[in-house]
Design a protein around this motif. Structure first.
Motif, PDB file in Angstrom:
ATOM      1  N   VAL A  71       0.859  -1.178   0.000  1.00  0.00           N
ATOM      2  CA  VAL A  71       0.000   0.000   0.000  1.00  0.00           C
ATOM      3  C   VAL A  71       0.898   1.231   0.000  1.00  0.00           C
ATOM      4  N   VAL A 116      -1.102  -1.001  -4.308  1.00  0.00           N
ATOM      5  CA  VAL A 116      -2.375  -0.307  -4.134  1.00  0.00           C
ATOM      6  C   VAL A 116      -2.054   1.109  -3.672  1.00  0.00           C
ATOM      7  N   VAL A 153      -3.195   4.943  -2.592  1.00  0.00           N
ATOM      8  CA  VAL A 153      -4.301   5.724  -2.040  1.00  0.00           C
ATOM      9  C   VAL A 153      -3.987   7.200  -2.258  1.00  0.00           C
ATOM     10  N   VAL A 192      -6.863   3.691  -5.371  1.00  0.00           N
ATOM     11  CA  VAL A 192      -7.989   3.981  -4.478  1.00  0.00           C
ATOM     12  C   VAL A 192      -8.038   5.494  -4.295  1.00  0.00           C
ATOM     13  N   VAL A 194      -9.887   5.711   4.864  1.00  0.00           N
ATOM     14  CA  VAL A 194      -9.854   4.381   4.265  1.00  0.00           C
ATOM     15  C   VAL A 194     -10.133   3.326   5.334  1.00  0.00           C
ATOM     16  N   ASP A 219     -12.121  -0.955   1.910  1.00  0.00           N
ATOM     17  CA  ASP A 219     -11.820  -0.073   0.783  1.00  0.00           C
ATOM     18  C   ASP A 219     -10.626  -0.517  -0.058  1.00  0.00           C
ATOM     19  N   LEU A 220      -9.792  -1.390   0.484  1.00  0.00           N
ATOM     20  CA  LEU A 220      -8.640  -1.884  -0.257  1.00  0.00           C
ATOM     21  C   LEU A 220      -8.882  -3.332  -0.664  1.00  0.00           C
TER      22      LEU A 220
END
Length: 289
Positions: A57, A78, A80, A108, A115, A119-120
């Protein structure tokens, strides 16, 4: 895994061209400073010990400098991103510069502080957090992510040098405080290097530091909840020059009640918060009447 092309990462000219094309001007409000040096982002990935099986992330990917370096190594990334323009542009940047890895990237579009676990992507769940965190929200974002995603085992964040020192400070040091104790609730924390100002655009007025956090194999053993322990921590450092007997009087209901909890926890009522470990704060929380 197909090796990315050598020029896949963003350099200073690439960053400025992307920013100009998007009409992006880094804002102080969001603490935006974009990394413009490919060697630096590769160093961050190495220091973070990112592995081929990792789901990483990244918070605040910006124009994608670190994102591309992570995609070179990790199984999935991922990102954000709260900024509308940056979030809209990042997938195209990944597709253009690293097309063979684009399917391994997920965006995202959200505020990292909002978050939640749903959400992930969770199959597979995130295993690492690597981020150049905006200076103004670094600590709350870090703590929120560690709390929300217990599958994150390893974290490496780049933050303002002063914040890095606070996060990694041991008990008894002058900069040991709330961030130090709360980060230690989740992980073993250490300083993992320094980053100069010249690798950013715009160059910030302060140096940056890398902080490594490896989630504790064993959680802090306590019958108190995290909320109860953190309440003691907040109270102790709200008046850090006072003895714990005085600083915790409001939390406990009175100075004698605070003293009773401290004595029961094996902590001197004359001690100050900056000398206590997270385990000692937990024992105090357990002994509140």
């Amino acid at each position: 895994m197909t090796s990315p092309t050598p020029d896949a990462l963003l350099g200073p000219a690439d960053i400025r061209e992307l920013a100009a094309a998007l009409g992006v001007r880094p804002t102080k409000q969001r603490g935006q400073n974009f990394v413009i040096d490919a060697n630096t982002v590769r160093r961050i990935v190495r220091t973070a010990d990112v592995r081929p099986e990792d789901v990483v992330v990244e918070v605040g990917p910006g124009l994608g400098s670190l994102t591309l370096a992570l995609l070179e190594v990790a199984d999935r990334v991922v990102a954000v991103e709260i900024d509308d323009v940056l979030a809209g542009a990042l997938p195209a940047t990944i597709a253009a510069r690293m097309p063979e890895r684009a399917g391994r990237f997920t965006l995202v579009h959200s505020d990292a502080m909002q978050v939640g676990a749903g959400d992930l992507p969770d199959d597979p769940p995130p295993t690492a957090l690597v981020a150049n965190l905006p200076y103004n929200v670094a600590v709350p974002v870090l703590l929120h992510m560690l709390d929300t995603f217990p599958s994150i085992e390893r974290t490496l964040v780049m933050v303002q040098a002063e914040v890095a020192d606070r996060l990694a400070a041991p008990p008894g040091s002058k900069v040991y405080g709330v961030p130090s104790v709360k980060a230690n609730w989740y992980a073993d924390v250490r300083r993992a290097g320094s980053i100069g100002r010249t690798v950013f655009w715009p160059a910030p007025n302060v140096d940056s530091g890398l902080v490594s956090l490896v989630r504790r194999a064993e959680p802090v053993k306590t019958s108190a909840s995290k909320r109860e322990v953190f309440a003691v921590v907040d109270a102790a450092f709200a008046q850090r020059r006072k003895t714990l007997r005085a600083a915790l009087s409001g939390w406990a209901g009175s100075a004698p009640a605070a003293e009773a909890a401290l004595v029961a926890a094996g902590v001197s009522p004359q001690a100050r918060g900056e000398s206590l470990t997270v385990e000692e704060f937990a024992r105090i929380a357990e002994n509140k009447e």
